[in-house]
Design a protein around this motif. Structure first.
Motif, PDB file in Angstrom:
ATOM      1  N   GLN A 171      32.890 -30.226  24.090  1.00 42.05           N
ATOM      2  CA  GLN A 171      32.557 -30.585  25.460  1.00 42.05           C
ATOM      3  C   GLN A 171      31.982 -31.989  25.511  1.00 42.05           C
ATOM      4  O   GLN A 171      31.413 -32.485  24.552  1.00 42.05           O
ATOM      5  N   HIS A 174      28.588 -34.574  31.346  1.00 39.63           N
ATOM      6  CA  HIS A 174      27.378 -35.213  31.859  1.00 39.63           C
ATOM      7  C   HIS A 174      27.303 -35.026  33.378  1.00 39.63           C
ATOM      8  O   HIS A 174      28.225 -34.507  34.005  1.00 39.63           O
ATOM      9  N   GLY A 175      26.219 -35.467  33.961  1.00 42.35           N
ATOM     10  CA  GLY A 175      26.036 -35.281  35.398  1.00 42.35           C
ATOM     11  C   GLY A 175      25.945 -36.562  36.190  1.00 42.35           C
ATOM     12  O   GLY A 175      25.567 -36.538  37.374  1.00 42.35           O
ATOM     13  N   ASN A 263      27.960 -32.312  35.678  1.00 46.89           N
ATOM     14  CA  ASN A 263      27.076 -31.337  35.034  1.00 46.89           C
ATOM     15  C   ASN A 263      25.630 -31.770  35.267  1.00 46.89           C
ATOM     16  O   ASN A 263      24.998 -32.397  34.415  1.00 46.89           O
ATOM     17  N   CYS A 264      25.103 -31.452  36.446  1.00 49.32           N
ATOM     18  CA  CYS A 264      23.806 -31.963  36.890  1.00 49.32           C
ATOM     19  C   CYS A 264      22.707 -31.705  35.856  1.00 49.32           C
ATOM     20  O   CYS A 264      22.565 -30.600  35.346  1.00 49.32           O
ATOM     21  N   SER A 266      22.492 -33.060  32.916  1.00 42.93           N
ATOM     22  CA  SER A 266      22.930 -33.357  31.550  1.00 42.93           C
ATOM     23  C   SER A 266      23.093 -34.860  31.379  1.00 42.93           C
ATOM     24  O   SER A 266      23.798 -35.514  32.146  1.00 42.93           O
ATOM     25  N   HIS A 268      24.317 -36.510  28.532  1.00 40.25           N
ATOM     26  CA  HIS A 268      25.624 -36.737  27.917  1.00 40.25           C
ATOM     27  C   HIS A 268      26.369 -35.415  27.778  1.00 40.25           C
ATOM     28  O   HIS A 268      27.490 -35.274  28.214  1.00 40.25           O
ATOM     29  N   GLY A 269      25.728 -34.477  27.099  1.00 35.01           N
ATOM     30  CA  GLY A 269      26.328 -33.155  26.956  1.00 35.01           C
ATOM     31  C   GLY A 269      27.552 -33.123  26.063  1.00 35.01           C
ATOM     32  O   GLY A 269      28.419 -32.264  26.240  1.00 35.01           O
ATOM     33  N   GLN A 270      27.636 -34.071  25.109  1.00 37.26           N
ATOM     34  CA  GLN A 270      28.782 -34.041  24.192  1.00 37.26           C
ATOM     35  C   GLN A 270      28.411 -33.274  22.929  1.00 37.26           C
ATOM     36  O   GLN A 270      27.406 -33.566  22.279  1.00 37.26           O
ATOM     37  N   LYS A 271      29.238 -32.295  22.589  1.00 39.89           N
ATOM     38  CA  LYS A 271      29.022 -31.572  21.341  1.00 39.89           C
ATOM     39  C   LYS A 271      30.342 -30.999  20.851  1.00 39.89           C
ATOM     40  O   LYS A 271      31.314 -30.882  21.598  1.00 39.89           O
ATOM     41  N   LEU A 284      25.728 -32.522  18.070  1.00 43.01           N
ATOM     42  CA  LEU A 284      25.480 -33.037  19.409  1.00 43.01           C
ATOM     43  C   LEU A 284      25.267 -34.546  19.330  1.00 43.01           C
ATOM     44  O   LEU A 284      24.508 -35.017  18.471  1.00 43.01           O
ATOM     45  N   GLU A 286      23.600 -36.468  21.209  1.00 38.91           N
ATOM     46  CA  GLU A 286      22.238 -36.886  21.539  1.00 38.91           C
ATOM     47  C   GLU A 286      21.266 -36.599  20.391  1.00 38.91           C
ATOM     48  O   GLU A 286      20.121 -37.036  20.433  1.00 38.91           O
TER      49      GLU A 286
END
Length: 385
Positions: A171, A174-175, A263-264, A266, A268-271, A284, A286
């Motif tokens: 994924q 991010h938001g 994606n409020c 978040s 970055h939300g990359q994983k 992740l 971050e």
């Protein structure tokens, strides 16, 4: 460990297109390229506005006579010089990547290009053909793949630590675009315009990053079928701000990818999480210095960057001892270092024996976006890859 010694005999003579004042990524390109004496920034066409571009080039130490009005003039004038550039980085909106990369290759230059490489698979394959025929290196800037724990994950999969690979969950959600900020922010506006961004927003803009991480970690990652559902939740947006992709892989594994800009909360939300028959790993962006390692029936553990228990390949690009965090600038520097070595080897007629996001990674990214759009536009159906 990298300690600042020369990577190549003499730095690659280098220029930039784009990346001027106000660019989100110009500075990280420049600082990463020159960090290990890999490249020397000698010229550029830094801005659509020639005067503004020249003023910026002078401010970062480029000779005024080598701050050009546009990329065609850059290539033509540099070709006349004995000390002309050997490589160029392209940090401009997506719609320009194909024509600039093609022109650079035809001018005999190595290229480092922001993703996506272009909009159509045929165009990407054409660029790959030119690069192969000319013996030139094309690097695609999947910057997160330069983090060392990606190499540790690659080695763990290759050595069978996870067992048979069953599932890959990716994924980048991010938001930042949860409202129509493009109406007020020029740096975002072009990403929502299909004329400049291409047929996709978040699939191409953020989805291709974890996709390449999967390709780097799983060396036999090969998609057989794909299903994509995409949607724009913010009113008046033409391109999607959210997408879900399912993939069946050769060999029986399955993969999922969530790409989103709504994606409020978040940042970055990359994983990426890779699940095998014996164990799982998760990374992740971050928390890039850690890799979660979970063996079934045992306490979960966290592997740390720079630790002596990592595989040797994951320690090669350490820039500081264990316990000190490294970040995205280090990851980009690692990739620029690899690009420089590959370019230097190509001049000598040698083949590289290491991986980096190359022209084939660029072709794969373009094809994947194209197939996602095709599936979504047909009503979120399975299509052959």
């Amino acid at each position: 460990m990298i300690n600042g010694e020369k990577t190549v005999e003499t730095p690659i003579r280098w220029a930039m297109i784009g990346g001027g004042r106000g660019s989100q990524i110009g500075y990280i390109h420049r600082s990463s390229a020159v960090r290990d004496h890999s490249f020397a920034l000698l010229a550029g066409a830094f801005d659509l506005d020639p005067g503004r571009g020249k003023e910026f080039g002078i401010s970062i130490g480029v000779d005024p006579d080598r701050c050009y009005a546009d990329y065609r003039t850059l290539f033509a004038e540099e070709a006349r010089r004995e000390d002309g550039i050997e490589a160029v980085s392209i940090a401009t909106p997506n719609s320009t990547h194909y024509e600039m990369t093609k022109a650079a290759l035809e001018a005999g230059l190595h290229v480092i290009c922001e993703k996506p490489l272009c909009f159509k698979t045929e165009e990407a394959e054409e660029l790959a053909k030119i690069a192969d025929e000319m013996g030139l290196v094309v690097g695609v800037m999947y910057g997160y793949s330069g983090h060392q724990m990606i190499e540790q994950a690659r080695q763990m999969v290759a050595r069978g630590d996870l067992g048979e690979i069953r599932l890959i969950n990716m994924q980048f959600a991010h938001g930042a675009y949860h409202t129509a900020i493009e109406k007020e922010n020029p740096a975002v506006k072009w990403r929502m315009d299909p004329r400049l961004a291409g047929p996709s927003c978040v699939i191409a803009d953020v989805g291709t990053h974890p996709l390449f991480l999967a390709e780097a970690i799983l060396q036999d990652f090969e998609i057989e079928q794909l299903l994509c559902s995409r949607k724009s939740f913010v009113e008046d947006r033409v391109l999607e701000d959210n997408a879900f992709i399912l993939m069946n892989l050769k060999g029986g594994a399955q993969a999922t990818l969530w790409a989103s800009a709504i994606n409020c909360g978040s940042l970055h939300g990359q994983k990426i999480r890779i699940i095998g028959s014996k164990a799982s790993i998760e990374w992740l962006d971050e928390q890039p210095n850690q890799l979660a390692y979970e063996i079934e029936g045992e306490p979960a553990r966290v592997l740390e960057r720079g630790a002596a228990y990592l595989y040797p390949e994951a320690l090669v690009e350490d820039r500081i001892s264990a316990g000190h965090p490294e970040g995205l600038f280090d990851a980009w520097s690692n990739l620029y270092r690899r690009f420089a070595i590959a370019m230097n080897q190509s001049k000598k007629g040698e083949k590289t024996d290491f991986w980096f996001p190359d022209i084939r990674a660029g072709v794969q990214g373009v094809k994947w976006v194209e197939k996602c759009v095709e599936s979504a536009d047909k009503g979120a159906v399975w299509i052959e890859y």
